[in-house]
Every structure is written in structure tokens, then in C-alpha cells.
Scaffold this active site. Structure first.
Site, PDB file in Angstrom:
ATOM      1  N   GLY A 227      11.473 -35.085 -13.974  1.00 32.88           N
ATOM      2  CA  GLY A 227      11.683 -34.251 -12.798  1.00 32.88           C
ATOM      3  C   GLY A 227      10.513 -34.361 -11.842  1.00 32.88           C
ATOM      4  CB  CYS A 228      10.232 -33.607  -8.249  1.00 31.93           C
ATOM      5  SG  CYS A 228      11.117 -32.038  -8.226  1.00 31.93           S
ATOM      6  CE1 TYR A 229       7.559 -27.707  -7.735  1.00 36.63           C
ATOM      7  CE2 TYR A 229       9.770 -27.393  -8.594  1.00 36.63           C
ATOM      8  CZ  TYR A 229       8.816 -27.132  -7.634  1.00 36.63           C
ATOM      9  OH  TYR A 229       9.108 -26.306  -6.580  1.00 36.63           O
TER      10      TYR A 229
ATOM     11  CB  THR B  33       6.554 -36.727 -11.648  1.00 34.18           C
ATOM     12  OG1 THR B  33       7.751 -37.199 -12.273  1.00 34.18           O
ATOM     13  CG2 THR B  33       5.717 -37.910 -11.178  1.00 34.18           C
ATOM     14  CB  SER B  34       3.577 -33.251  -9.242  1.00 35.57           C
ATOM     15  OG  SER B  34       3.797 -31.919  -9.658  1.00 35.57           O
TER      16      SER B  34
END
Lengths: 352, 352, 352, 352
Positions: free
Chosen positions: D155-157, D159-160
Site C-alpha cells: 500500500g501507499c502508506y 511503502t512510505s
């Protein structure tokens, strides 16, 4: 394509158009960036001034800004100038003739130096060079660009306005004396200078016109359209400041000449631009949005019949920093270098 | 002022104009809010639907939404209707005659029901009521409003356009056949319905026109301007969707009649509105911005000479949810209640 | 309420907090605005500097800015100071003792002048006055405010942080040594000065932290929280610049003391603020948004259990220019004038 | 690089991540796009659904969307799936084994199907395939990706958050039981579905947290961090909705293990990512902004000492649609195809 890459200097790389030149030229296959100048920020790393340019640099451009007088001009083939008005004329006088200049300022845009003086309040410092300069609206200037020593890149608004209107005036489809242009621009068009009027809190959540009836792009627009119409004309040109970073939408209201209709205007434009890589005429009913061209060198045009008989509405959108500035400048460089015009300019729009 | 407060119902309180009515009426000294309806959200607390209305309520409005059929209409003096088109006509047929209706929808805006049908695609369900309805552009309707059973509040765009143009047409200062209106609206004008085109990512960082040559406010504008001009006219009306919450800027391009100039237009408007509390004509050279009226019931107007001889540029700004909707509706209520028009409408603009 | 209105001067009326003071005080029933100063803009009409204040003025404030030395201080009861740090100390030394000062700068916020010097890099010019100054977080300072000669209004971030945390520290419900504050502020918090970092194009469409571990509000927050905790403490305070005009959201991550849970934190805060007009504790599960308080003097607080056992999450939102600056300053004025605290501060939030 | 381009299908090309896959893959030198599916929009031209993809297509992708059951799967080498949760598991069961799947949904992210069921409320339909799936955080998964049949893109979060934290947990430099993550995301992360909460007027000019203590990315983050720490852990993960289109900033607050300091954290990350093309650790004092990575596949990380002894602050920024979704998915495709990981992913960030 010549096997030797062009040695390119960007003068004024610390502004938004300069940064955009770096973004686009860093990966251009026919270019080596040999110097980036920024007089007030000389010595600073470009990645400090523009952190978005720090990543993935991979040695594709010089790390640090230098002052303009540090450039070894004999090792430069092409110079892009992104300077405030007045400075390019002066700089050009001192450059060796081997350097071809692509100027993004208004310094060489006016065939008549008196017009420059009238609108910019300065005497023209290089009228001889002006006589040799070519106005670089690429789609209408290719042949003359090839051997130009100095290319005057059009302003952002004039680009967005001349692309749709020049063919309509040349073909006498619209009345040259009844052109109303309501233009809307993102804030980056005002540059990176710290001005109260460009502050977030002064721009966000609102809209207003500025430079009403006296914006400096008006004479440039009129110069180009007059030439296309074969007669002197004046336009209404009313720019508006938009709460967005990038993009220009020009909403243009015209009266058609007798016997014409919006479909014919659209067909004429579609035919004129059929083989152009960067200008696209939309099908009837489609509305262009600035976000459809964000970050790309494209111009989208559409034509609608007005509810008033005999009138039509023409929209055009560009990214003011790309087709309206740095992208078109590179397109012009490609022309003078004998490269395909799309070289290094194939970035697709970024949405959302 | 009558000592007994008006008993007011807001029908359709779950939309943005409904919420704005609550914001403005909750502290209105001449009003008691007796019912807030929202059929799909009946039973919910207003503070859930609009959390910004939860604080400091202090019992100034009912806590919960009810369905429209739960309203005790005999205890209602004034009903504000914020419903989708078609619904107000139907509701009004069933209301007791003691209820005075202030409708924010287009249902009663057109003197000719055929125009309504043509543009909204529905038969008019209450043509007898239509005949009694008064079009509530307050500054031009006060006398007729006083005894009106039904007040049709103007649309947001038509308000911003008629205020500057009606006096200019009435005085024959501008050509009725050459009016170009480039209007720019914040997204709240599209309401709170969940539509792809109103999503943040579809609107932010960009601008585009919509409803080109077919927006439903065009016939409403033309009705009002034709009446002012004393002749049927058509306008170019081109709305644009702006990346902002609130505000309408109408940039209006007109041709003046022989012998007139922009100064005279400005003076005429200034004189016409000299004693109006909510309409202000700016001094020469001043540009209005939507952020100068955000949250307030004001309309600012300015006039500029065009570079084209014989033409002028007129700007007007309003907050689409206040003077363009709920504020003007309350202004109309004040008229029918015999209150000062500014009662409850003295909110100053919020900037930044 | 005294029948004679307070004669009020606003020193530094050309900034955003100054404009907000004018917006709120112009209609305050207990106030007459007798002077607005703006040294660099002295002589200009306020409506030129802030066009949103031009409409509907109705003589409620002086038309023009004057320079500070033009103020007839003997005819002033209360002076609001909205000056850069350092200037208020100097000005206060020269004011007659009859003038009560409500300072919005950091000049009198620190009980210990050495802390001021350490963080602001200036010697404190008025340590004797400092000793008499009262820190004006209204909800915790009423009794001391009444006779204060100088009121130091809290910073915007410190207001948003102390309101939720002081009661939790006073009741020993949270660990004073494990407080993490991630704060998000609109750009108006940076003022109207023309700085590159506040430009639209540098702020829109993005977010970043700033002043990490060294923001000047950190010592102010720690002063207040240390006092509440009865022990010296340090906090993590990390502000972020948001692409919005107004609002502060403080997301605060705390460890609870043994035996406590989020419900108890919420109940404690709800009880503490039950009779406060401007502070509201939301029900379990409700998330506050800055847009719920835009333009109003409210602070909304909510508490959530964390997924990590023993931890909780506390949110607070304010409008940085109202409760975070000018609104709270007026609330303090109301206290010293013996007025109801809500006088002139009943503006409802503006949404959308 | 194999001379035969990969034949790629994008399933779910009508959403933002699908459009981003088209943008990035259209010019990928190792790919032929053979099918774009969008079940509800089958038959429509992609340029209608996403006008920004209409220009300069040059035949680099199919013109029209088809329905998923129209895809000739035997002629597809790689399928990117951009479907709502639940749909990918079902589709994968029916695909021929020759198709390698790169899934952008959460369907195959959880090693334990029970966790999927707990958080997504659905039984896992393909637990056998789950057992073969590889979690595709590229920088930590290369070896396992090479032969993976199904790649579950993070997911995007997550990953960050995992990029900065995994190395710090693996090296035991931070306390696994005291991790607070305050994350800020642009609205495109919510997809193109028409939801009230994603409307411009509900998002612009404000900020709020959402999914507090119950966001579905929490268990994914915890799975990855637990593995890195070698022990089960829980994190505070608090996402906030930002008024911007793209970008995630994760502000992460950690406690360091004894004897460590922020410099060592930074050095450890810098060393770990020294040869990574897409992850860059900033020098001390530099703050990353989402706008520095807009449109690119980069992740920027920085580390600051906290004012609280023993604590540190870690920031990371990505573009949620690129490194947080479509870019990383292509990076994974490059791995399985044996291409350089940067192939087709060299877009520089777009600023402003």
C-alpha cells in the site's frame, strides 16, 4: 541527428522556467548541459535551490550554479536565457557569434523596438540584433528558425492565443476587430520572486483579473495576430490569476465572418494542425482543461458555436512553463539542431 | 419590526445552501428556526451532517433534521426551499397559503413556463403559482416582493451578472447584442452531491469551462437582461469551474453605445447603487476579487475601458452561497417581513 | 457592561492578525476603534491594504492607517499590538500606564526573560514589565487577567496544544515525558511578509515540516505544560506547513498513566470545558477538522484510544487567526473590560 | 534485456492507479500494452475517461477499454491488477499460470489470510495462491520477486513507512514498541469513486485525520515492521487527508535504543540505500517535501534529532500514485523481466 551533442548553457537557472529547462534538458539525448547560471545564487548546488532536481541527477547536469561571467562561451553552442527583461539584450551584445541564443524574455519579441520601449519602459539596447531575431512560435516559424542567431520565444499567454487564432485569421474566418480573450493563468507565471501578490494566502481560494487593458502581453499578441490578419488589430486581452500552480486556459470569444460556422473553424484548425505533434484540436463538444496538459508540451484547442448567431468560442490550454516557455524553447532548439521536434519533449501530462 | 419573530422552516437543510441558511439565520434577530428538513438524512443531528454548525448552537436552531412531511406547516410563516429542480413546484401546491415561500431552486424563476420546460426537461407543475411568483433580485424587486406569496431567488450566476448589467441596459449605455460573459465559479456551486466531476482530484490545480453554450442559467440571464433592455437579446455565457470553494467572478465584455465611455458606465452604476447596502462600485482602476466578499452578502463591481475603442470590461464578484443564494434569500425575507434589509446579514468577508 | 465603549487602538493593522482584529472588533458592541497603525503603510486607506474590509464599513473604524507615533495614547484604553518580536517591549516602555496592552507577539510570553533571549536572539528590553505581564490563555488566566497591565497572548500553536494538554497534565492522566505533537498550520500563520517560502507555488499541492526541533513555539509550549505538570518537561513539537489559508490541527500522541484510558481523558476534558463557550470536546469517534472552526473562535478537541496499549491520540483544531491570535486577544479584552467573554465573538464557522 | 517486449494487460485502467500505469508503461521500452480493462467503462476510449492520456498516444496503448472477460489471457505475459479488494483473488484463480500477476490491491498482502479476513471482512478466496505470493516492497524483495507468480504491491502508506523504518528495526537502532506515525496523504489516494468525503469542497482549505486507530494499512505496516524487528509489534498509525492531489508525507516519531543518535540513524539509512536508484537519504537539516517527488518514483528520507533526549524524527515522502502504487508495481515488473529497475521510471519530479 548530429552525433555530437549540443553544448547548452542555461542562463538564469534559478527561476521556474530555468528549473523547467533543466528538468526537460537533463534527459534530452542531443544535449549536454555545460553551465547553469544564477547570479544571486552562484555557488549553490542546484539541488538546494530546487530540491526536486536533486534526485536521480546521474550527472546529467552541472551540480552548482555559476555566475554568468564564469561561463566559457566558446564552449557553448546554445544558450537559453531566462532573465528579467532588459538583461538579455545586454548579454547578447557580448556573446561570441558562435553561440545561438534562445531567449525566453520579451527582449527580442518585438519587430519594432519602439513597441518594446513603449511597453517595457526601456530603450532597446541591441536593435541590430533585433533585426536578426526570429519570433519562435515554432509551428509558424520553422523555416526562419533554422538559421536564426537569436530566437525570441513567445510569452506564455501569446502562445496559447496565437496557436488557435492565427489560422483563423489567415483564412479570414473570424472578424479581426472583435476578439475578446479571457485568459486564466496559474501562479507560476509570476515567477519565483517574493511578491505579496503571489503569496499563497493572497491567491488561494479566490480569483481576480490583473493588468486589465494594460498587460504587456497585449502588444505581443496584437503583433502576431495583426500579421496573420494582414491588418493592424487590437484585442481585448484580460488575464486572471488562478489558484493553481501551472496552466493557462484562454477562452476566446470571436465573431465569425459571413457564411462561416463553428464546425468550419474547428475543421480548419484540425487540418492546419493535423501533422503537428504538440497541437491537438478536440472533437466537437469536448472541453479542454489545463490539467490535461500539465507538465507536457501540448496545446489543446476546441471550438464551440455560441448561442449568439455568428459568434464562436475557442478554448486553448497549455502548461505555461512548458509549451508556454521552456518546452517551446527546446522545441525551437530541436529545429535549429536538425533534430526531430519532439526530441526530449515526450513527457505525458501528469494527472491528477 | 414586528415584535414576534418569524417562524421559519428550511426545506433541504442538508445541502450547502441549506447549511448557509442555518449559519445566517441562526443569529438573525427576527427569526425563530422551527424546522430543518432533509429527507434522506431525517433523524440525524445537524451537527453530524454539518459539524461546523455544531458549535455554539446555543439552541438557536432545531438539533435534528426531519422529513418534509413532518413539518407543522400551520406554524410556519416563511419556508426557504433548497430542493432540486422540480420539487419546489410540487411542494408549493400542498402548502397552506399562510406560508410564504422563498425558493432557491429554478422552479419559479421563469415567467414563461415553456422556457422552464425547454431547459429543465420537465412540465411545469404549478403554472398558476408561477403567475404569482416574483423574481427576487432584491435590488430590483423590492416593491413587488412585499406581497409575494412565492419568491423565486435568482441563480448565483444570474445574480452576479444582472446586478452590473441591468442598469447599463436600462440606460441604453451598452449594446444589448454584444454581451460576452466569462464567469468563474467555486465548486460549492455544484452542491454536495457526490459526483466525479466535483472530486478534489478532478478540480484542484486546474480550470476548465463547462456547460458551454447550454448552461441552464443562460435563459435566466437573458430573461432579466431582455427585460432591462426592452428587447429580446441573447448573451454569450460561458461558466468555468474554479479550484476554490466559494465565489463567482463574472468578467463581462461589452460594446458601448455611441458617445459613451467606461467612466460613464462606472458613474451610472455608482449612482444606481449609491444607497444600496450590499452593492458597491469600485473606484477606477480597482479590481474586485472573490476573496473580498467571501462569506458576506456583498457584490463588488468595477468597470474598465477596453483597449478596443468603444468597448468596456465589467467585473462583478459575489459569494455564490451568500448573495448568490442564501444571503439574498434572507435579504428577500427581510423585505417581506418589513425588516431592514441588512438584518442578520452584516457578516464581514473572511480573508484570507 | 460599562456604558462607555472602550477606546481601542490596533498597532500593526496591516498584517493578517491586524486585519482580523479589525474584522472582529468593528462590530464589537463595547468597542470604539480609535486608531489603526501601520508604519510602512501610514496614510493608506485600510480598504486599499485590505479590500475585504472596505465594504460595509459604516464608519465602524478609522479609514486610514496612521504611524504609531501619531496615536494620541491618552485617549486609548486598550492597545492591541501586532508587531514583530522585539518591537512590543520597546513600545510598551513608552506608553502611559492608563493604556492596557494586549500583545499578540512573543515579547511578553516568557516568564523568564532569559528564555526569550535564548530563542529570539535579543535581550529583553522591558524585564520589569515582563514581571507584571499575564500569559493570556483565557480559559486558564481569567482571574489574573482582570488587573493585568500587559497581556501576552499565546502563540497559535501553543493555544491549540495547551488547551487539550493542560487539563490532562494537571490531573496526571498522561506521562509528561512522552508527548509527541505533530502540528499542521495554514499559511496565514507565516504572516503577510513576501517570502519565497510562502509563495503559492512553493506551498500549494504539497506538505512539509519546518522548524524541526527548533521552532520558537516549543519553549512556549513547554513553559505552559511544565507548569501544568508541576515539573520541567520537553515535548516533541513538529510543525508542518499546509496548503491552506487558515487553521491549525494539532495531532498529539500521548502515553497515559497507569490505569487510565482514552474515555477517561475525554471525560476529563469534557468536564473541564463543559461551561466554556469556545472549547468543545467531541463525542467518541468524532474527528475534528480545521474547516469546522474556520473564522470562529472555537477550539474542538477529540480523544481516541491508540492501537498501542496505554497510549492515546488527542486532536485539537482552531483557526490560527482567531482563537490562535486575534479572537483570543479579544476574548482577553472582554475579560479585562468585564464583558461577557463571547461579546463580539459569536461568528459561526464558514464552511465550505 | 529480452528482445521481445512483455505483453502487458492493465486490469482496472479506469482508476487513478490504472491511469498512472498507462502513463508510465506507454513509453516503457520493454512493454507492449495489449489490453486495458474497465468493466463499467468497457467500450469507451481511454481518452474519454482520461483526457490527459489522449495526446501523443502514438499507438503506444490500446484506444479502448474492454471488459476483463474479453482479454486473451494466453497472449498476456504480465497483468497489473488495480481492482477493489476481493476481486483480485477471484480473478487470479481463473488466470492461466503463464500470466504473472502484479496486484496493487490488498488481496495478497497478508501472509496470514486470517489477518486479511479480520481487516477486510471477507474470507480469503485463494489461500493457496497467497502462499506463493511475494510482498513487493522492491528494495527488500528482489530475490524473491524473480520467480514470483503473484506480487502483492505494498500500500501507499506502508511503502512510505517501511522504507525508512525497516533498516532501523533490522539494525535494532529504534525501539519497536514506541513508533508513532503521523501520515499525510493527497486525495488521489482515495481513488476516483464519487464519495462525499472526496469532494473538493469537503477537502480543500482544511485538514483532518481519518481512520484513526483502525486504518486498514495498520496491519500491513505492522506485518512488515514486525518481521524487520524480529518480534510482534504495534504502531500508532494516524493518516490525515490533505488538500492536495498527490503525495504522502510520513512523519515518524521514534525512540532510539541506548547509545544511538540521529546521526547514526541517518548514516545507517544512507548506507542501506546508497546504491538504490529510487531512495535517497537527505543530508542533516534538509526537510523533504512531497512536491520534491511529485510524479516520480523516488522516496526521500530525512532524520532529525528530537528535543527530547533519546528520540528522533524520521520523515519520508513519496508520490502515492508512483512509488506508492503504479511506479513500484512497474519496478517489480522490471525485476521479474530481468530489466534494469529504472527502466521506464526515469520521470523527474514536476515542480511547481
Amino acid at each position: 541527428m548530429d552525433t555530437k551533442p549540443l553544448r547548452v548553457a542555461i542562463v538564469g537557472a534559478s527561476g521556474y522556467t530555468g528549473a523547467e529547462l533543466v528538468r526537460l534538458l537533463a534527459d534530452h539525448p542531443g544535449v549536454t548541459l555545460v553551465a547553469l547560471t544564477g547570479d544571486r545564487k552562484a555557488g549553490q548546488a542546484l539541488g538546494e535551490v530546487f530540491p526536486h532536481l536533486a534526485q536521480g541527477a546521474g550527472g546529467r547536469f552541472p551540480d552548482r550554479l555559476v555566475s554568468t561571467d564564469q561561463v566559457a562561451w566558446n564552449d557553448v553552442d546554445v544558450a537559453f536565457l531566462g532573465l528579467p527583461h532588459g538583461a538579455a539584450q545586454e548579454l547578447c551584445l557580448g556573446l561570441p557569434p558562435s553561440v545561438r541564443v534562445i531567449d525566453l524574455s520579451p527582449d527580442f519579441r518585438f519587430a519594432d523596438p519602439a513597441v518594446y520601449t513603449q511597453w517595457y519602459g526601456l530603450p532597446h539596447k541591441a536593435p541590430e540584433l533585433q533585426a536578426q531575431a526570429v519570433y519562435g512560435l515554432t509551428e509558424f516559424a520553422r523555416d526562419r528558425l533554422k538559421d536564426a542567431r537569436i530566437i525570441a520565444c513567445p510569452g506564455c499567454y501569446p502562445t496559447s492565443i496565437q496557436l488557435p487564432l492565427v489560422p483563423l485569421l489567415e483564412t479570414r474566418l473570424i472578424d479581426p476587430d472583435d476578439i475578446v480573450i479571457d485568459a486564466k493563468s496559474g501562479v507560476s507565471g509570476a515567477g519565483r520572486a517574493a511578491k505579496e501578490g503571489s503569496l499563497f494566502a493572497e491567491v488561494a481560494e479566490g480569483v481576480h483579473a490583473y493588468g486589465v487593458a494594460q498587460h504587456r502581453h497585449a502588444p505581443e499578441i496584437e503583433q502576431g495576430l495583426s500579421h496573420a490578419a494582414g491588418q493592424a488589430l487590437r484585442v481585448n486581452f484580460t488575464p486572471h490569476l488562478m489558484p493553481m500552480n501551472r496552466g493557462i486556459l484562454s477562452s476566446i470569444y470571436v465573431r465569425m465572418t459571413r457564411g462561416t460556422d463553428a464546425d468550419r473553424l474547428r475543421a480548419t484548425l484540425a487540418e492546419r494542425y493535423a501533422s503537428e505533434p504538440f497541437v491537438r484540436v478536440l472533437d466537437a463538444g469536448a472541453v479542454p482543461a489545463t490539467r490535461h496538459v500539465r507538465g507536457s508540451n501540448h496545446c489543446l484547442i476546441s471550438v464551440f458555436a455560441d448561442r449568439i448567431t455568428g459568434r464562436a468560442i475557442v478554448f486553448s490550454v497549455i502548461d505555461n512553463l512548458v509549451k508556454g516557455a521552456s518546452g517551446q524553447a527546446i522545441q525551437n532548439m530541436n529545429v535549429i539542431a536538425g533534430l526531430a521536434e519532439t526530441t526530449g519533449l515526450s513527457q505525458r501530462p501528469l494527472f491528477p
